[in-house]
Design an enzyme around this catalytic site. Sequence first.
Site, PDB file in Angstrom:
ATOM      1  CG  HIS A 194      41.280  22.134  42.174  1.00 17.22           C
ATOM      2  ND1 HIS A 194      40.580  22.287  43.347  1.00 17.22           N
ATOM      3  CD2 HIS A 194      41.967  20.969  42.289  1.00 17.22           C
ATOM      4  CE1 HIS A 194      40.814  21.243  44.139  1.00 17.22           C
ATOM      5  NE2 HIS A 194      41.660  20.442  43.519  1.00 17.22           N
ATOM      6  CG  ASN A 195      42.658  29.239  37.851  1.00 11.63           C
ATOM      7  OD1 ASN A 195      43.186  29.087  36.761  1.00 11.63           O
ATOM      8  ND2 ASN A 195      41.930  30.308  38.156  1.00 11.63           N
ATOM      9  CG  ASP A 233      41.918  34.458  48.780  1.00 10.81           C
ATOM     10  OD1 ASP A 233      41.377  33.652  48.004  1.00 10.81           O
ATOM     11  OD2 ASP A 233      41.283  35.323  49.408  1.00 10.81           O
ATOM     12  N   GLY A 292      40.111  36.223  34.854  1.00 14.40           N
ATOM     13  CA  GLY A 292      39.446  36.961  35.924  1.00 14.40           C
ATOM     14  C   GLY A 292      39.102  38.386  35.509  1.00 14.40           C
ATOM     15  CG  ASP A 347      44.116  39.712  34.318  1.00 12.22           C
ATOM     16  OD1 ASP A 347      44.132  40.202  35.464  1.00 12.22           O
ATOM     17  OD2 ASP A 347      44.836  38.758  33.974  1.00 12.22           O
ATOM     18  CG  HIS A 365      47.635  41.010  42.018  1.00  8.54           C
ATOM     19  ND1 HIS A 365      47.587  41.047  40.637  1.00  8.54           N
ATOM     20  CD2 HIS A 365      46.708  40.080  42.372  1.00  8.54           C
ATOM     21  CE1 HIS A 365      46.683  40.211  40.194  1.00  8.54           C
ATOM     22  NE2 HIS A 365      46.125  39.609  41.231  1.00  8.54           N
TER      23      HIS A 365
END
Length: 198
Positions: A8-9, A67, A151, A153, A178
């Site tokens: 949902h991001n 994830d 996040g 970053d 990543h």
Amino acid sequence: MRVVLATHNAHKVEELRRILAPMLPGLEVLAYDGPEPVENGATFTENALIKARAAAAHTGLPAIADDSGVCVDVLGGAPGIFSARWGGPARDSEENLRLLLWQLSDMTDEHRAGHFTCVAALALPNGVERAVTGEWSGRILREPAGAGGFGYDPIFQPDGHDVSAAELPADVKNAESHRAVAFAALGPVLTELLANSY
């Protein structure tokens, strides 16, 4: 061909569309609007597969999920799978950063090494599943820098760069991160499985 991205991001949806577009022309990545599953796995792989399975079951479409989190060497790999809620149940990015920076406040630069980990997973409605891992090594900065990314970053400086991940141009981040590494590895698997199943 269509796949649903189990998140949902909105930031992640856009980032993944940019990463996958050059690898898989014609692939339509749909945002997921279904219920969020309980991520009760003990590893990145388990949680990525939980999300992909839930999205595939809900939509009837092939689903991809990831994830990811930041893993700090001196903290034994933490926050790890708890990265999104490191600062508390509200999943507040600023609280996550604040707590991690406080925990590392006395650490010298040589003890601030870490990496981002991402596991990218694919689940098909017929039960076929795959998962691959990507990592991005670097170190944790002493304070946030940059307004890009999301996040962790702003406090992560990737190896080979003198700026934070939040300060990197999008094309550089989308080639090296990543998430980029993991989904680059998943791309051929996705192509093969979809070709054989649909």
